[in-house]
Design an enzyme around this catalytic site. Structure first.
Site, PDB file in Angstrom:
ATOM      1  N   HIS A 236       0.799  -1.237   0.000  1.00 12.39           N
ATOM      2  CA  HIS A 236       0.000   0.000   0.000  1.00 12.39           C
ATOM      3  C   HIS A 236       0.835   1.293   0.000  1.00 12.39           C
ATOM      4  O   HIS A 236       0.745   2.111  -0.908  1.00 12.39           O
ATOM      5  CB  HIS A 236      -0.891   0.041   1.244  1.00 12.39           C
ATOM      6  CG  HIS A 236      -1.737  -1.163   1.461  1.00 12.39           C
ATOM      7  ND1 HIS A 236      -2.841  -1.450   0.701  1.00 12.39           N
ATOM      8  CD2 HIS A 236      -1.652  -2.162   2.382  1.00 12.39           C
ATOM      9  CE1 HIS A 236      -3.415  -2.565   1.142  1.00 12.39           C
ATOM     10  NE2 HIS A 236      -2.709  -3.015   2.154  1.00 12.39           N
TER      11      HIS A 236
HETATM   12  C1  BDR Z   1      -2.993   0.782   5.378  1.00 10.77           C
HETATM   13  O1  BDR Z   1      -3.194   0.309   6.706  1.00 10.77           O
HETATM   14  C2  BDR Z   1      -1.991  -0.156   7.265  1.00 10.77           C
HETATM   15  O2  BDR Z   1      -2.150  -1.414   7.812  1.00 10.77           O
HETATM   16  C3  BDR Z   1      -0.954  -0.108   6.162  1.00 10.77           C
HETATM   17  O3  BDR Z   1       0.295   0.305   6.707  1.00 10.77           O
HETATM   18  C4  BDR Z   1      -1.490   0.887   5.176  1.00 10.77           C
HETATM   19  O4  BDR Z   1      -1.086   2.202   5.483  1.00 10.77           O
HETATM   20  C5  BDR Z   1      -3.697  -0.153   4.413  1.00 10.77           C
HETATM   21  O5  BDR Z   1      -5.057  -0.208   4.709  1.00 10.77           O
END
Ligand code: BDR
Ligand code: CA
Length: 307
Positions: A236
């Site tokens: 992500h």
């Molecule tokens: C986001 O949530 C976190 O768990 C990850 O680091 C990312 O920023 C994805 O939903």
């Protein structure tokens, strides 16, 4: 020109990788931490682990230890108890530069032209900075967020973790009137997945950064596959860095995006108006696609540039 960034994060495996990428692709003016994937003391320690491991000359400032209104929630199911489970946890000697991330953000934006804010955790620090210093809206070059989704959520059917964790902060940020607000939501980040091949390519780099990234991904991929049975785990947060450094890899669409703060089943949902004739302002550049292979090449090259 190398973009100047402040990374506001909650490491987190993908946050750690975003820091790694940014360390070679941008000028990192500072890292600020927030409660999110793990409690603030751990996300802060994890950010320090990354700056020390990568030998980055970048200060870390600790920020909010809880969302604006709601109780803190974490993501141990994805990132483990420490937020960075997997690799052997390195000993660190570095300490935080301050416990006032919000003051650091305000001061840095006021004193530097064209700063990009790159929030890749819950948006609490950024919202607090906006409340104290609304003038920073017009000072920044833009904001590149990982969060939300023009599609499905991950914590709930519609809620992505960062926005779900602090929807009130997110709503302040989306409504602030930034001239450039880029959104790497789940609809996008799920096109930028890591797999076993990528992990082996990282190991083959044979440098400390590559091996650490591979160790992080061994845990992250396994925990993702256990929960979702998906083949590739979405990387992500690095998407928010790439959107600043390599915008040509993406397809953006201007949309009106609002954040649901009250919904019974839709806490933290990004309501993306895709009608094309709605009345709301086009406040957000929503990312809809990324050239995954090229993006991964950029990532590997950045990691290989470490000793
Ligand atoms: C986001 O949530 C976190 O768990 C990850 O680091 C990312 O920023 C994805 O939903
Ligand atoms: Ca994150």
């Amino acid at each position: 020109m190398t973009p100047k960034v402040i990374i506001d994060c909650d490491p987190g495996h993908d946050d750690a990788i975003a820091i790694m990428m940014a360390g070679r692709l941008t000028e990192v003016l500072g890292i600020t931490t927030v409660s999110g994937n793990a409690p603030l003391n751990l996300t802060t320690e994890n950010a320090l682990i990354m700056t020390e491991l990568l030998d980055l000359d970048v200060d870390v400032h600790a920020g909010a230890d809880r969302p604006l209104l709601l109780a803190p929630r974490h993501a141990a199911e994805a990132h483990g108890r420490t937020g960075l489970d997997g690799p052997v946890r390195p000993e660190i000697t570095l300490e935080v530069a301050s416990n006032d991330a919000v003051a650091f953000i305000i001061e840095t934006v006021r004193n530097n032209d064209d700063v990009w804010l790159v929030p890749i955790g819950p948006l609490t620090n950024i919202a607090l900075a906006l409340r104290q210093a609304p003038d920073i809206v017009d000072r920044v070059a833009g904001v590149s967020i990982m969060g939300g989704s023009a599609g499905a959520g991950n914590v709930t059917a519609t809620g992505e973790f960062n926005l779900w964790a602090d929807p009130h902060a997110a709503s302040i940020v989306f409504d602030a009137g930034f001239k450039k607000l880029l959104m790497a939501g789940l609809n996008l980040t799920h096109q930028f997945g890591i797999d076993k091949q990528l992990i082996s390519d990282l190991r083959d780099l044979r440098n400390r950064a590559g091996i650490f990234a591979a160790d992080l991904f061994d845990f992250y991929l396994a925990s993702y596959q256990k929960r979702t049975h998906g083949e590739r785990a979405p990387l992500h947060d690095p998407c928010a860095i790439l959107a600043v450094t390599h915008p040509g890899l993406f397809r953006f669409e201007s949309r009106n995006v609002r954040v649901e703060t009250e919904g019974t089943h839709t806490r933290g949902m990004t309501v993306v108006d895709e009608r094309g004739w709605g009345e709301g302002p086009l406040n957000c550049e929503v990312e809809y696609s990324i050239d995954r292979d090229q993006g991964m090449r950029v990532f590997l090259e950045a990691v290989s540039a470490y000793t």
